[in-house]
Motif scaffolding. Structure first.
Motif, PDB file in Angstrom:
ATOM      1  N   GLN A 134      43.139  33.948  38.739  1.00 38.84           N
ATOM      2  CA  GLN A 134      43.459  32.489  38.462  1.00 38.84           C
ATOM      3  C   GLN A 134      44.871  32.060  38.697  1.00 38.84           C
ATOM      4  O   GLN A 134      44.925  31.066  39.268  1.00 38.84           O
ATOM      5  CB  GLN A 134      42.924  32.036  37.379  1.00 38.84           C
ATOM      6  N   GLN A 135      45.842  32.981  38.324  1.00 36.05           N
ATOM      7  CA  GLN A 135      47.174  32.696  38.785  1.00 36.05           C
ATOM      8  C   GLN A 135      47.568  32.640  39.984  1.00 36.05           C
ATOM      9  O   GLN A 135      48.323  32.101  40.671  1.00 36.05           O
ATOM     10  CB  GLN A 135      48.193  33.737  37.882  1.00 36.05           C
ATOM     11  N   ILE A 136      46.918  33.808  40.762  1.00 40.07           N
ATOM     12  CA  ILE A 136      47.213  33.772  42.210  1.00 40.07           C
ATOM     13  C   ILE A 136      46.860  32.698  42.882  1.00 40.07           C
ATOM     14  O   ILE A 136      47.828  32.368  43.904  1.00 40.07           O
ATOM     15  CB  ILE A 136      46.564  35.208  42.612  1.00 40.07           C
ATOM     16  N   PRO A 137      45.594  32.062  43.173  1.00 44.35           N
ATOM     17  CA  PRO A 137      45.502  31.073  43.660  1.00 44.35           C
ATOM     18  C   PRO A 137      46.343  29.558  43.202  1.00 44.35           C
ATOM     19  O   PRO A 137      47.035  28.849  44.270  1.00 44.35           O
ATOM     20  CB  PRO A 137      44.099  30.670  43.320  1.00 44.35           C
ATOM     21  N   GLN A 138      46.945  29.695  42.074  1.00 39.32           N
ATOM     22  CA  GLN A 138      47.853  28.635  41.592  1.00 39.32           C
ATOM     23  C   GLN A 138      49.221  29.023  42.241  1.00 39.32           C
ATOM     24  O   GLN A 138      50.112  28.090  42.613  1.00 39.32           O
ATOM     25  CB  GLN A 138      47.844  28.682  39.995  1.00 39.32           C
ATOM     26  N   TYR A 139      49.604  30.199  42.420  1.00 37.98           N
ATOM     27  CA  TYR A 139      50.781  30.802  43.147  1.00 37.98           C
ATOM     28  C   TYR A 139      50.889  30.106  44.540  1.00 37.98           C
ATOM     29  O   TYR A 139      51.842  29.925  45.188  1.00 37.98           O
ATOM     30  CB  TYR A 139      51.129  31.950  42.683  1.00 37.98           C
ATOM     31  N   GLU A 140      49.501  30.634  44.980  1.00 34.65           N
ATOM     32  CA  GLU A 140      49.415  30.228  46.562  1.00 34.65           C
ATOM     33  C   GLU A 140      49.536  28.527  46.674  1.00 34.65           C
ATOM     34  O   GLU A 140      50.140  28.304  47.480  1.00 34.65           O
ATOM     35  CB  GLU A 140      48.164  30.917  46.959  1.00 34.65           C
ATOM     36  N   ILE A 141      48.911  27.885  45.831  1.00 35.21           N
ATOM     37  CA  ILE A 141      49.075  26.337  46.000  1.00 35.21           C
ATOM     38  C   ILE A 141      50.807  26.092  45.775  1.00 35.21           C
ATOM     39  O   ILE A 141      51.048  25.079  46.376  1.00 35.21           O
ATOM     40  CB  ILE A 141      48.227  25.827  44.834  1.00 35.21           C
TER      41      ILE A 141
END
Length: 176
Positions: free
Chosen positions: A1-8
């Protein structure tokens, strides 16, 4: 879940950097464009409009300068041949001529600067204004030269007439 937020978050940062870079490039281009416009305007001030360069007033100023100096030259020549003025008066006449010639030369130099490209940074209106002022100054100098030389001539002719009258009276009364 953190990885997609980091990508955003990374995508938002990349977008921000892109917008910043584009904005800076745009600001740089605008600055250079404005600078180019200012440079072009300043460079145009060095140039002399051909209509101003070939202005009849410029030629009239040069002609008035020549005529002013000729008035004095002719008067000095006449006075030297007539030999009616004292040495002091002749010296004064020549000083006045020299002073006026120096002022005429200053005006002639200014005229050359106004009409020569690259000498002065002036708009067409400023150049025309300078020409008008130079023309008025030269007209004044010419009028002064005409008046002054006429007075000198009248003084000399008056002396000549007085001398002739005295000679005539001496002849009539038999006084030698």
């Amino acid at each position: 879940q953190q990885i997609p937020q980091y990508e955003i978050f990374i995508g938002a940062i990349k977008t921000g950097y892109h917008i910043t870079e584009t904005g800076l490039n745009t600001a740089h281009d605008l600055k250079n464009g404005t600078f180019s416009l200012h440079s072009a305007y300043i460079n145009s001030l060095d140039q002399v409009n051909p209509l101003i360069q070939n202005s009849p007033k410029g030629k009239a100023i040069a002609e008035l300068t020549s005529q002013t100096l000729k008035l004095f030259s002719d008067e000095i020549t006449w006075q030297q041949h007539a030999n009616l003025l004292t040495t002091t008066e002749m010296s004064y006449l020549q000083k006045v001529r020299d002073n006026l010639a120096a002022k005429c030369q200053l005006d002639r130099n200014e005229l050359l600067q106004v009409l020569t490209p690259g000498k002065l940074q002036l708009t067409d209106a400023q150049r025309l204004d300078r020409l008008d002022k130079l023309y008025e100054r030269m007209k004044d100098k010419y009028a002064f030269a005409g008046s002054f030389t006429t007075k000198c001539r009248k003084l000399a002719l008056s002396r000549k007439q007085n001398q002739q009258d005295n000679d005539q009276l001496k002849k009539l009364y038999g006084v030698q």
